[in-house]
Design an enzyme around this catalytic site. Sequence first.
Site, PDB file in Angstrom:
ATOM      1  N   THR A  12       3.746  -3.020  -2.115  1.00 17.07           N
ATOM      2  CA  THR A  12       3.405  -3.944  -0.186  1.00 17.07           C
ATOM      3  C   THR A  12       4.530  -3.129   0.429  1.00 17.07           C
ATOM      4  O   THR A  12       5.823  -1.985   0.432  1.00 17.07           O
ATOM      5  CB  THR A  12       3.956  -5.599  -0.905  1.00 17.07           C
ATOM      6  OG1 THR A  12       4.659  -5.824  -0.026  1.00 17.07           O
ATOM      7  CG2 THR A  12       5.332  -5.343  -1.497  1.00 17.07           C
ATOM      8  N   ASP A  13       4.392  -3.893   1.711  1.00 15.00           N
ATOM      9  CA  ASP A  13       5.765  -3.143   2.355  1.00 15.00           C
ATOM     10  C   ASP A  13       6.629  -3.463   2.358  1.00 15.00           C
ATOM     11  O   ASP A  13       8.102  -3.021   2.768  1.00 15.00           O
ATOM     12  CB  ASP A  13       5.050  -3.068   4.373  1.00 15.00           C
ATOM     13  CG  ASP A  13       5.075  -4.879   4.176  1.00 15.00           C
ATOM     14  OD1 ASP A  13       5.262  -6.084   3.419  1.00 15.00           O
ATOM     15  OD2 ASP A  13       4.512  -5.016   5.840  1.00 15.00           O
ATOM     16  N   GLU A  14       7.021  -4.640   1.336  1.00 12.93           N
ATOM     17  CA  GLU A  14       8.446  -5.628   0.929  1.00 12.93           C
ATOM     18  C   GLU A  14       9.098  -4.147   0.233  1.00 12.93           C
ATOM     19  O   GLU A  14      10.248  -4.301   0.089  1.00 12.93           O
ATOM     20  CB  GLU A  14       9.207  -6.693  -0.052  1.00 12.93           C
ATOM     21  CG  GLU A  14       7.314  -7.281   1.528  1.00 12.93           C
ATOM     22  CD  GLU A  14       7.231  -9.127   0.871  1.00 12.93           C
ATOM     23  OE1 GLU A  14       9.055  -8.984   0.203  1.00 12.93           O
ATOM     24  OE2 GLU A  14       6.263  -9.629   1.523  1.00 12.93           O
ATOM     25  N   TYR A  47      10.691 -10.312  -5.816  1.00 13.13           N
ATOM     26  CA  TYR A  47       9.517 -10.116  -6.064  1.00 13.13           C
ATOM     27  C   TYR A  47       8.709  -8.306  -5.362  1.00 13.13           C
ATOM     28  O   TYR A  47       8.770  -7.592  -5.813  1.00 13.13           O
ATOM     29  CB  TYR A  47       8.635 -11.021  -4.873  1.00 13.13           C
ATOM     30  CG  TYR A  47       7.443 -10.696  -4.211  1.00 13.13           C
ATOM     31  CD1 TYR A  47       6.090 -10.189  -5.469  1.00 13.13           C
ATOM     32  CD2 TYR A  47       7.219  -9.924  -2.797  1.00 13.13           C
ATOM     33  CE1 TYR A  47       4.814  -9.799  -5.158  1.00 13.13           C
ATOM     34  CE2 TYR A  47       6.084  -9.364  -2.278  1.00 13.13           C
ATOM     35  CZ  TYR A  47       4.857  -9.190  -3.544  1.00 13.13           C
ATOM     36  OH  TYR A  47       3.546  -8.432  -2.699  1.00 13.13           O
ATOM     37  N   LYS A  85       8.270  -5.302  -7.570  1.00 11.32           N
ATOM     38  CA  LYS A  85       6.656  -4.163  -7.173  1.00 11.32           C
ATOM     39  C   LYS A  85       7.113  -2.905  -7.182  1.00 11.32           C
ATOM     40  O   LYS A  85       6.629  -1.426  -6.992  1.00 11.32           O
ATOM     41  CB  LYS A  85       6.357  -4.718  -5.534  1.00 11.32           C
ATOM     42  CG  LYS A  85       5.219  -5.814  -5.427  1.00 11.32           C
ATOM     43  CD  LYS A  85       3.750  -5.789  -6.521  1.00 11.32           C
ATOM     44  CE  LYS A  85       3.346  -5.318  -5.285  1.00 11.32           C
ATOM     45  NZ  LYS A  85       1.406  -5.326  -6.607  1.00 11.32           N
TER      46      LYS A  85
END
Length: 337
Positions: free
Chosen positions: A124-126, A150, A154
């Site tokens: 994810t870009d997060e 979260y 990741k």
Amino acid sequence: MGFKRVVVTGGAGFIGANYVHYALEAHPDWQIVVLDKLTYAGNLENLQPVMNRIEFIQGDIANPQDARQALRGADAVLNFAAESHVDRSLIDASAFVRTNVEGTLVLLEAARQEGVKRFLQVSTDEVYGDLSGSDHHSLETDPFRPRSPYAASKAGAEHLVFAHGISHGLDVVVTRGSNTYGPYQYPEKIIPLFITNALEDRPLPLYGDGSAVRDYMHAQDHASGIDLVLHRGLSGEAYNLGAREQISGVQVADAILEILGKPPTLKRFVADRPGHDYRYSVDPSRAEALGWVRRHSFFGGGLRETVQWYVQNQAWWQQVRAKKEHQGLMQTWYGQR
């Protein structure tokens, strides 16, 4: 790079199911194995149109026996399986560590033991953290600054993936996708939540002032980008997948209300969530250099098509919303706001 037997973990979830549908069209000769635990967000109805064309195994990527069973004889594995909702991770992060970190480790070990040719981790870009206050677009070489449980889980999974590539010679690639929308998305995420709430004339809850910006990418474009990286990505590298679109929560709400002919008074500004990241944006040039081309634009038809899918598939999402688990989350998280 050619494959015959491909394992898709989390293939009954949102992005995983969209990838399975895409892959069956793009690679009709593939044998696709779906491994899914069928947690609250996993739904066999997402695969119902293609169940006769895949092998389905209900299992947990964090269970070594399940992982070995699914990966036996596989050429490639794409790991979509994840706990993925930031709000849920703020309530209880333990499931995120177990699935996203420990599960990825178990899967990597199974891939190594079974001689899998390529391991693709869907990230994810997060992992890059908040970009608010700048006009920067995250590059694959940027440092990780995850700000939610979260995102941290990741990021941890990615470190394990690359470590296995270096330490054990496993052929690994990673995709870092931006916020995704489209058919089969569980209605706790902003776009299906807003669509289904609007259809029932319920409030559309916007955090803070609704100005948080995301780069919304259609699930079919996300699937095609992942597939391209699987086949052409360089081993040991990560690839950003984003739509180059900067869209705020207010813009999302306004567009959905306009498409459905609902009043703007349904917008409801609620207390912000802790540590809210107000801007994500990735530079997808590396994936574009491989030949990735997006087919959908958010305001150019992508959102309207998605709204129509939820209009035409009300039985699908009403069944989800009727579950006590979903109602409990909505009350716990939004009721106090």
